[in-house]
Scaffold this active site. Structure first.
Site, mmCIF file in Angstrom:
data_model
loop_
_atom_site.group_PDB
_atom_site.id
_atom_site.type_symbol
_atom_site.label_atom_id
_atom_site.label_comp_id
_atom_site.label_asym_id
_atom_site.label_seq_id
_atom_site.Cartn_x
_atom_site.Cartn_y
_atom_site.Cartn_z
ATOM 1 N N SER A 177 77.249 44.065 79.311
ATOM 2 C CA SER A 177 77.981 44.999 79.552
ATOM 3 C C SER A 177 77.336 46.732 79.494
ATOM 4 C CB SER A 177 79.233 45.130 78.622
ATOM 5 O OG SER A 177 79.980 44.041 78.796
ATOM 6 N N PHE A 178 76.533 46.859 78.674
ATOM 7 C CA PHE A 178 75.838 48.066 78.830
ATOM 8 C C PHE A 178 75.185 48.369 80.141
ATOM 9 C CE2 PHE A 178 72.357 50.830 77.555
ATOM 10 C CZ PHE A 178 72.879 52.048 76.947
ATOM 11 N N GLU A 179 74.794 47.303 80.816
ATOM 12 C CA GLU A 179 74.302 47.512 82.061
ATOM 13 C C GLU A 179 75.092 47.704 83.249
ATOM 14 O OE1 GLU A 179 72.756 45.140 80.118
ATOM 15 O OE2 GLU A 179 71.368 46.842 79.420
ATOM 16 N N LEU A 202 83.175 42.270 75.780
ATOM 17 C CA LEU A 202 82.619 42.756 74.678
ATOM 18 C C LEU A 202 83.393 42.243 73.378
ATOM 19 C CD1 LEU A 202 82.051 46.236 75.564
ATOM 20 C CD2 LEU A 202 80.063 44.980 74.574
ATOM 21 N N HIS A 209 76.847 46.724 67.542
ATOM 22 C CA HIS A 209 77.146 48.064 68.012
ATOM 23 C C HIS A 209 78.370 47.980 69.018
ATOM 24 C CE1 HIS A 209 73.139 48.043 66.602
ATOM 25 N NE2 HIS A 209 72.359 47.311 67.695
ATOM 26 N N ARG A 248 92.568 36.904 77.637
ATOM 27 C CA ARG A 248 92.552 37.678 78.658
ATOM 28 C C ARG A 248 92.040 37.049 79.966
ATOM 29 N NH1 ARG A 248 91.618 42.898 74.933
ATOM 30 N NH2 ARG A 248 93.245 42.305 73.378
HETATM 31 N N1 RBF Z 1 76.786 42.630 76.000
HETATM 32 C C1 RBF Z 1 78.263 42.064 76.356
HETATM 33 O O1 RBF Z 1 78.334 42.188 77.358
HETATM 34 N N2 RBF Z 1 78.933 41.769 75.467
HETATM 35 C C2 RBF Z 1 78.709 41.585 73.871
HETATM 36 O O2 RBF Z 1 79.555 41.282 73.274
HETATM 37 C C3 RBF Z 1 77.318 41.959 73.529
HETATM 38 N N3 RBF Z 1 77.002 41.860 72.378
HETATM 39 C C4 RBF Z 1 75.618 42.388 72.064
HETATM 40 C C5 RBF Z 1 75.253 42.410 70.632
HETATM 41 C C6 RBF Z 1 74.082 42.886 70.531
HETATM 42 C C7 RBF Z 1 73.721 42.836 68.762
HETATM 43 C C8 RBF Z 1 73.249 43.442 71.273
HETATM 44 C C9 RBF Z 1 71.720 43.835 70.900
HETATM 45 C C10 RBF Z 1 73.642 43.351 72.453
HETATM 46 C C11 RBF Z 1 74.854 42.880 72.960
HETATM 47 N N4 RBF Z 1 75.212 43.075 74.359
HETATM 48 C C12 RBF Z 1 76.510 42.525 74.655
HETATM 49 C C13 RBF Z 1 74.359 43.204 75.251
HETATM 50 C C14 RBF Z 1 74.051 44.527 76.030
HETATM 51 O O3 RBF Z 1 75.529 44.756 76.616
HETATM 52 C C15 RBF Z 1 72.939 45.084 76.603
HETATM 53 O O4 RBF Z 1 72.872 43.802 77.834
HETATM 54 C C16 RBF Z 1 71.658 44.630 75.960
HETATM 55 O O5 RBF Z 1 71.823 45.560 74.721
HETATM 56 C C17 RBF Z 1 70.480 44.980 76.740
HETATM 57 O O6 RBF Z 1 70.461 46.373 77.141
#
Ligand code: RBF
Length: 282
Positions: A177-179, A202, A209, A248
């Protein structure tokens, strides 16, 4: 509690055909019809329905009142379909005009319009849910793909049913999701899409985080929408548990991917209307 109101009227085959043709010509939307070996039903859907109770003298006699935008055209159409059964347009005592359509001894329909349509409703502009000709970008994250692929199926189902072509849908997959915001912005800036649908999931239990990522993703998507002017819709689930996410993504609480897609269709249509300066709600 209340979901809809239906008036049921039975007609001869000929009248059924004639009235169906008139109502279609006037712009009534067809509902889901039914038929068996003896009978058939043809529902017609109006954008607004109401049930009016009267105490004392009714201001009008018809059994069914249909408000139209353009009464003169409606009158011409009714005369074309029903000849003399459609009466002359008359003034009413309530700042409007009306004409009757006497279908048989028991049923009289009144077609009417306010003299000043602006008085009957405030001016409003809203988007339509017709996606034909629109181009969409869908950014979907692979993290929790068990959930996000369901969101994607929901979004695709909605777009297809709303009239979008698969050739006009560009799916972009990102790791998590961060991307999503960065990919959403690249798509929006490419000029190749009219709206961007963002899908992710998420789950707090699995993400230390969680709060930070959720805040950043939401902010980033909103910022991309505002700075590019391209509608973005938000289908990123932020859930406490996997169970909540499953609900959902199509189980108990609908499919948030479907909702994000329908919002994208509406916002794209709204943007087009506002750009063209339409403010008549039509
Ligand atoms: N991305 C999601 O889309 N959903 C998540 O629940 C999720 N949990 C993560 C938990 C941790 C500890 C980390 C480090 C990353 C997680 N990410 C999750 C991935 C995040 O969105 C991203 O793709 C990565 O951190 C790479 O930048």
């Amino acid at each position: 509690m209340i979901r809809s109101l239906t008036l049921v009227r039975r007609f001869s085959r000929e009248k059924f055909e004639q009235l169906s043709a008139l109502l279609r010509a006037l712009g009534f939307e067809d509902g889901a019809g039914w038929s068996d070996e003896h009978s058939r039903g043809a529902p017609f859907l109006a954008p607004v329905g109401r049930l009016e109770l009267v105490d004392g003298r009714a201001l009008t006699e018809p059994d069914i009142l249909i408000e139209v935008r353009d009464l003169d055209t409606a009158n011409q159409l009714a005369r074309k379909h029903f000849h003399d059964a459609a009466g002359e347009i008359q003034d009413t005592t309530w700042k409007s005009r009306i004409f009757p359509l006497q279908l048989d001894a028991n049923l009289r329909i009144g077609f009417w319009a306010f003299n000043d349509p602006a008085k009957s409703a405030p001016k409003a502009t809203e988007g339509e849910l017709n996606a034909s000709g629109m181009r969409f970008g869908i950014v979907v994250s692979r993290w929790n793909s068990f959930i996000t692929e369901r969101l994607l199926q929901g979004a695709l189902d909605c777009l297809r049913r709303s009239g979008a072509k698969f050739a006009d849908i560009h799916i972009v997959r990102v790791p998590g999701s961060f991307e999503i915001p960065a990919a959403a912005r690249l798509l929006a800036e490419s000029g190749a899409v009219d709206a961007v649908i963002t899908l992710g999931c998420l789950i707090r239990g699995e993400t230390s985080h969680y709060e930070h990522i959720a805040t950043e993703v939401t902010r980033g998507i909103g910022q991309s929408a505002q700075e590019t002017g391209v509608p973005h819709t938000y289908g990123v689930l932020t859930c406490e548990t996997l169970e909540q996410a499953i609900d959902r993504a199509g189980l108990k609480s609908g499919n948030k991917g479907w909702e994000a897609a329908t919002t994208a269709v509406e916002m794209t249509s709204l943007k087009g209307k506002l750009k063209r300066g339409a403010s008549d709600g039509g």
